[in-house]
Design a protein around this motif. Structure first.
Motif, PDB file in Angstrom:
ATOM      1  N   HIS A 145      69.932  28.455 -44.158  1.00  0.00           N
ATOM      2  CA  HIS A 145      69.664  29.877 -44.020  1.00  0.00           C
ATOM      3  C   HIS A 145      69.459  30.506 -45.388  1.00  0.00           C
ATOM      4  O   HIS A 145      69.727  29.894 -46.416  1.00  0.00           O
ATOM      5  CB  HIS A 145      70.837  30.571 -43.313  1.00  0.00           C
ATOM      6  CG  HIS A 145      71.067  30.079 -41.921  1.00  0.00           C
ATOM      7  ND1 HIS A 145      70.162  30.265 -40.914  1.00  0.00           N
ATOM      8  CD2 HIS A 145      72.090  29.392 -41.371  1.00  0.00           C
ATOM      9  CE1 HIS A 145      70.625  29.739 -39.793  1.00  0.00           C
ATOM     10  NE2 HIS A 145      71.799  29.189 -40.058  1.00  0.00           N
ATOM     11  N   SER A 146      69.025  31.714 -45.367  1.00  0.00           N
ATOM     12  CA  SER A 146      68.871  32.469 -46.605  1.00  0.00           C
ATOM     13  C   SER A 146      70.224  32.618 -47.279  1.00  0.00           C
ATOM     14  O   SER A 146      71.235  32.891 -46.629  1.00  0.00           O
ATOM     15  CB  SER A 146      68.286  33.850 -46.310  1.00  0.00           C
ATOM     16  OG  SER A 146      68.378  34.672 -47.451  1.00  0.00           O
ATOM     17  N   ALA A 147      70.249  32.440 -48.579  1.00  0.00           N
ATOM     18  CA  ALA A 147      71.515  32.524 -49.317  1.00  0.00           C
ATOM     19  C   ALA A 147      72.075  33.944 -49.343  1.00  0.00           C
ATOM     20  O   ALA A 147      73.236  34.153 -49.660  1.00  0.00           O
ATOM     21  CB  ALA A 147      71.323  32.021 -50.743  1.00  0.00           C
ATOM     22  N   GLY A 161      78.718  32.446 -57.543  1.00  0.00           N
ATOM     23  CA  GLY A 161      77.468  33.136 -57.286  1.00  0.00           C
ATOM     24  C   GLY A 161      76.879  32.762 -55.937  1.00  0.00           C
ATOM     25  O   GLY A 161      77.497  32.088 -55.114  1.00  0.00           O
ATOM     26  N   ARG A 162      75.665  33.178 -55.720  1.00  0.00           N
ATOM     27  CA  ARG A 162      74.986  32.997 -54.440  1.00  0.00           C
ATOM     28  C   ARG A 162      74.727  31.520 -54.153  1.00  0.00           C
ATOM     29  O   ARG A 162      74.199  30.803 -55.005  1.00  0.00           O
ATOM     30  CB  ARG A 162      73.663  33.751 -54.453  1.00  0.00           C
ATOM     31  CG  ARG A 162      72.818  33.591 -53.222  1.00  0.00           C
ATOM     32  CD  ARG A 162      71.571  34.428 -53.319  1.00  0.00           C
ATOM     33  NE  ARG A 162      71.898  35.852 -53.378  1.00  0.00           N
ATOM     34  CZ  ARG A 162      70.978  36.817 -53.497  1.00  0.00           C
ATOM     35  NH1 ARG A 162      69.701  36.499 -53.607  1.00  0.00           N
ATOM     36  NH2 ARG A 162      71.356  38.075 -53.540  1.00  0.00           N
ATOM     37  N   PRO A 163      75.087  31.031 -52.964  1.00  0.00           N
ATOM     38  CA  PRO A 163      74.784  29.631 -52.631  1.00  0.00           C
ATOM     39  C   PRO A 163      73.295  29.443 -52.410  1.00  0.00           C
ATOM     40  O   PRO A 163      72.568  30.399 -52.110  1.00  0.00           O
ATOM     41  CB  PRO A 163      75.575  29.409 -51.328  1.00  0.00           C
ATOM     42  CG  PRO A 163      75.697  30.767 -50.727  1.00  0.00           C
ATOM     43  CD  PRO A 163      75.817  31.730 -51.887  1.00  0.00           C
ATOM     44  N   ILE A 183      88.704  27.297 -57.953  1.00  0.00           N
ATOM     45  CA  ILE A 183      88.506  27.511 -56.528  1.00  0.00           C
ATOM     46  C   ILE A 183      89.499  26.631 -55.775  1.00  0.00           C
ATOM     47  O   ILE A 183      89.342  25.406 -55.722  1.00  0.00           O
ATOM     48  CB  ILE A 183      87.066  27.176 -56.088  1.00  0.00           C
ATOM     49  CG1 ILE A 183      86.080  28.042 -56.856  1.00  0.00           C
ATOM     50  CG2 ILE A 183      86.909  27.404 -54.587  1.00  0.00           C
ATOM     51  CD1 ILE A 183      84.638  27.824 -56.462  1.00  0.00           C
ATOM     52  N   PRO A 184      90.524  27.204 -55.177  1.00  0.00           N
ATOM     53  CA  PRO A 184      91.514  26.415 -54.444  1.00  0.00           C
ATOM     54  C   PRO A 184      91.122  26.242 -52.982  1.00  0.00           C
ATOM     55  O   PRO A 184      90.251  26.955 -52.461  1.00  0.00           O
ATOM     56  CB  PRO A 184      92.769  27.283 -54.562  1.00  0.00           C
ATOM     57  CG  PRO A 184      92.229  28.683 -54.578  1.00  0.00           C
ATOM     58  CD  PRO A 184      90.911  28.615 -55.319  1.00  0.00           C
ATOM     59  N   PHE A 185      91.757  25.291 -52.320  1.00  0.00           N
ATOM     60  CA  PHE A 185      91.627  25.202 -50.877  1.00  0.00           C
ATOM     61  C   PHE A 185      92.162  26.501 -50.269  1.00  0.00           C
ATOM     62  O   PHE A 185      93.127  27.081 -50.760  1.00  0.00           O
ATOM     63  CB  PHE A 185      92.414  24.019 -50.332  1.00  0.00           C
ATOM     64  CG  PHE A 185      91.726  22.698 -50.542  1.00  0.00           C
ATOM     65  CD1 PHE A 185      90.756  22.258 -49.665  1.00  0.00           C
ATOM     66  CD2 PHE A 185      92.048  21.900 -51.628  1.00  0.00           C
ATOM     67  CE1 PHE A 185      90.108  21.052 -49.854  1.00  0.00           C
ATOM     68  CE2 PHE A 185      91.409  20.692 -51.840  1.00  0.00           C
ATOM     69  CZ  PHE A 185      90.433  20.264 -50.942  1.00  0.00           C
ATOM     70  N   GLY A 186      91.532  26.951 -49.175  1.00  0.00           N
ATOM     71  CA  GLY A 186      91.950  28.181 -48.537  1.00  0.00           C
ATOM     72  C   GLY A 186      91.266  29.419 -49.072  1.00  0.00           C
ATOM     73  O   GLY A 186      91.474  30.516 -48.553  1.00  0.00           O
ATOM     74  N   ALA A 187      90.407  29.273 -50.102  1.00  0.00           N
ATOM     75  CA  ALA A 187      89.675  30.426 -50.631  1.00  0.00           C
ATOM     76  C   ALA A 187      88.638  30.889 -49.606  1.00  0.00           C
ATOM     77  O   ALA A 187      88.178  30.121 -48.760  1.00  0.00           O
ATOM     78  CB  ALA A 187      89.002  30.072 -51.944  1.00  0.00           C
ATOM     79  N   SER A 188      88.250  32.137 -49.682  1.00  0.00           N
ATOM     80  CA  SER A 188      87.310  32.733 -48.736  1.00  0.00           C
ATOM     81  C   SER A 188      85.876  32.638 -49.259  1.00  0.00           C
ATOM     82  O   SER A 188      85.658  32.383 -50.451  1.00  0.00           O
ATOM     83  CB  SER A 188      87.665  34.203 -48.517  1.00  0.00           C
ATOM     84  OG  SER A 188      87.418  34.954 -49.704  1.00  0.00           O
ATOM     85  N   PRO A 189      84.875  32.883 -48.383  1.00  0.00           N
ATOM     86  CA  PRO A 189      83.491  32.929 -48.871  1.00  0.00           C
ATOM     87  C   PRO A 189      83.289  33.962 -49.970  1.00  0.00           C
ATOM     88  O   PRO A 189      82.532  33.729 -50.915  1.00  0.00           O
ATOM     89  CB  PRO A 189      82.704  33.287 -47.606  1.00  0.00           C
ATOM     90  CG  PRO A 189      83.520  32.765 -46.475  1.00  0.00           C
ATOM     91  CD  PRO A 189      84.943  32.988 -46.913  1.00  0.00           C
ATOM     92  N   GLN A 190      83.970  35.090 -49.858  1.00  0.00           N
ATOM     93  CA  GLN A 190      83.845  36.121 -50.899  1.00  0.00           C
ATOM     94  C   GLN A 190      84.395  35.630 -52.237  1.00  0.00           C
ATOM     95  O   GLN A 190      83.835  35.928 -53.294  1.00  0.00           O
ATOM     96  CB  GLN A 190      84.590  37.400 -50.462  1.00  0.00           C
ATOM     97  CG  GLN A 190      83.922  38.153 -49.316  1.00  0.00           C
ATOM     98  CD  GLN A 190      84.133  37.509 -47.961  1.00  0.00           C
ATOM     99  OE1 GLN A 190      85.015  36.653 -47.799  1.00  0.00           O
ATOM    100  NE2 GLN A 190      83.340  37.899 -46.982  1.00  0.00           N
ATOM    101  N   ASP A 191      85.511  34.869 -52.186  1.00  0.00           N
ATOM    102  CA  ASP A 191      86.072  34.299 -53.417  1.00  0.00           C
ATOM    103  C   ASP A 191      85.065  33.357 -54.080  1.00  0.00           C
ATOM    104  O   ASP A 191      84.870  33.384 -55.301  1.00  0.00           O
ATOM    105  CB  ASP A 191      87.362  33.537 -53.119  1.00  0.00           C
ATOM    106  CG  ASP A 191      88.481  34.439 -52.613  1.00  0.00           C
ATOM    107  OD1 ASP A 191      88.477  35.628 -52.970  1.00  0.00           O
ATOM    108  OD2 ASP A 191      89.337  33.942 -51.860  1.00  0.00           O
TER     109      ASP A 191
END
Length: 242
Positions: A102-104, A86-88, A72-80
């Protein structure tokens, strides 16, 4: 011989051991009274377990997870991040004064004007801060889960291994060299030996009214900041790009 403990109560006392559990994963070892203690071993973890996995860090670049080999690099998106980790466990909106989890299943904070927000991975000992406008990673926060910190037992310890950027090379090359690595067990005096003196610290209160252990000190270097408890143990590490 004086032994340092990672926890000291405000009155100067320290915890007292009340129970020791020894695990024996093999019936043939017969660990017990009169047997050698070094024969005992912890039971194996389930396949694919992320508990105590090593999280390798190259300053200013990326995180590398040894289980599943996620990068996981800096600048990655939430989708990445969703794809890799997986789900936070929750989402913490940085712009809100009080922490709001909030709900994950809801990928972004519930606001019209979106401020910076965290993905919380409590079972990995990790928080990821996203820019509210670009939705790209700005910071990683790694937790050591030491007693005596306001967040104790909120996160599992992140078993990080941080390599200084000047070492270069791949994670495997640097890891095999065993040089200048910072881990959760590295104390502040050892960090200074590796990175040098960074000057005066900023004081972080952590809400002193609700935290009986008082404030912590934050020391900053290029691409990394250390939150240090009064006993010299590292509480959290914040990674960013300068």
């Amino acid at each position: 011989m004086k032994v340092e403990l990672p926890l000291e109560f405000p009155d100067g006392t320290t915890p007292v051991t009340c129970r020791v559990s020894i695990y024996d994963s093999s019936s043939g070892k017969k660990v017990g009274v009169g047997s050698l203690m070094d024969k005992a071993s912890a039971p194996p973890l389930p396949p694919g377990s992320i508990y105590m996995e090593e999280v390798h860090v190259k300053l200013g670049e990326e995180l590398y997870f040894t289980v599943g080999t996620q990068h996981i690099p800096f600048g990655a998106s939430p989708q990445d991040v969703w794809t890799e980790l997986g789900r936070p466990c929750g989402i913490h909106q940085k712009q809100v004064d009080q922490m709001v989890i909030h709900s994950a299943s809801d990928l972004r904070p519930r606001t019209t004007l979106c401020g910076d927000y965290f993905y919380n991975y409590f079972t990995r000992g990790l928080d990821i801060l996203f820019d509210g406008q670009t939705h790209k990673i700005k910071k990683f926060v790694l937790h050591t889960n030491y007693p005596g910190h306001a967040d104790f037992n909120s996160y599992i310890k992140c078993n990080f291994v941080i390599y200084c950027s000047e070492l270069g090379g791949s994670f495997e090359e640097v890891h095999n060299s065993k040089q200048r690595a910072i881990t959760p067990s590295t104390k502040w005096e050892q960090v200074k030996e590796i990175l040098g003196d960074c000057g005066r610290a900023a004081i972080q209160t952590q809400g002193s009214a609700s935290n009986p252990f008082g404030s912590t000190l934050v020391y900053g270097y290029q691409n990394i900041a250390f939150e240090v408890m009064k006993n010299g143990y590292i509480a959290t590490i914040t990674l960013f790009q300068s």
